[in-house]
Design an enzyme around this catalytic site. Structure first.
Site: not given
Ligand code: 9D3
Length: 243
Positions: A91, A118, A156, A171
């Site tokens: 994230p 987490e 793709r 294109d």
């Molecule tokens: C709500 C939890 N967050 C704060 C404690 C941390 C958190 C950790 C791990 C939130 C989501 C995740 C898992 N998400 C991903 O690994 C992730 C992700 C995403 O949640 N949103 C957009 N792109 C991606 S790429 C990997």
């Protein structure tokens, strides 16, 4: 292209990569996919891939050792001289977009690490990953769906993966606007008729109508795409095959 994916949930990839254009790309040898279970690179009796966060707080954090070992093992299998991007899906990453997909589609090898729980021990980001990507501002339960999105968008774009009809179309329509409305038969369905102009056979008029519809839709729904187009060549709008 060789794609290596590192995950705690390898079975999640069975469905999406076992169907459609992706399966065809695999059987044509255009894409080679290796899914690695991070848990296979643990050494303790319980195959521990996660642990409590230093400093306290809730949840679990993915341990660095199995991820480093899995990636280093796979790196030995990539052709000599290749320096594949090692992408951590998280994230906190930079936002994935069509320009990134296009760039990555020109690589010979890609490695994608899926986080879970987490998060991932930050040493993976600092000392192993070369890139960190997010697919948008919403919370997923892990990096796996994000890896699928990224791989779909990249594959793709590899020459030969889509039919020639499709690629030619992309294109000639890379104008950065949303797509115009599409219709097929029947011309009237439940009293709703297709716009007259599309039945006229007047190609110039059809083209004009489509351009007008695409512009109007983009202004109404995604005005920032028009703003982006005005920012100049260093901030290219996404091409139409994204929309
Ligand atoms: C709500 C939890 N967050 C704060 C404690 C941390 C958190 C950790 C791990 C939130 C989501 C995740 C898992 N998400 C991903 O690994 C992730 C992700 C995403 O949640 N949103 C957009 N792109 C991606 S790429 C990997």
């Amino acid at each position: 292209m060789r794609i290596d994916i590192f995950t705690l949930f390898p079975r999640m990839f069975d469905g999406p990569f076992g169907t459609g254009i992706f399966q065809r790309a695999l059987s044509q040898g255009l894409v080679e996919l290796h899914i690695h279970n991070i848990r296979d690179y643990t050494h303790d009796k319980h195959h521990t891939a996660d642990d409590y966060p230093f400093g306290g707080g809730g949840g679990m954090v993915l341990k660095p050792e199995p991820i480093f070992e899995a990636v280093e093992q796979a790196r030995k299998e990539v052709p000599a001289g290749e320096e594949p991007p090692i992408i951590l899906l998280s994230p906190q990453g930079r936002l994935f977009c069509h320009a990134t997909a296009s760039e990555l589609s020109r690589q010979q090898c890609l490695m994608l690490i899926c986080g879970h729980y987490e998060g991932v021990d930050d040493r993976v980001r600092q000392h192993l990953a070369t890139d960190e990507i997010s697919i948008g501002d919403y919370v997923l339960s892990g990096g796996e769906p994000a890896a699928m999105v990224v791989v779909d968008a990249i594959v793709r774009l590899i020459p030969g993966v889509l039919g020639s009809e499709d690629s030619a179309k992309h294109d000639s329509h890379s104008d950065g606007l949303l797509q115009y409305p599409q219709y097929t038969r029947p011309a009237t369905f439940r009293k709703w008729s297709v716009p007259e102009v599309l039945l006229s056979g007047n190609h110039a008029q059809v083209a004009r109508w489509r351009r007008q519809q695409a512009t109007q839709r983009t202004l109404e729904r995604r005005p920032e795409l028009i703003d982006k187009a005005k920012q100049g060549p260093e901030a290219q709008p996404p091409s139409a095959d994204m929309t």
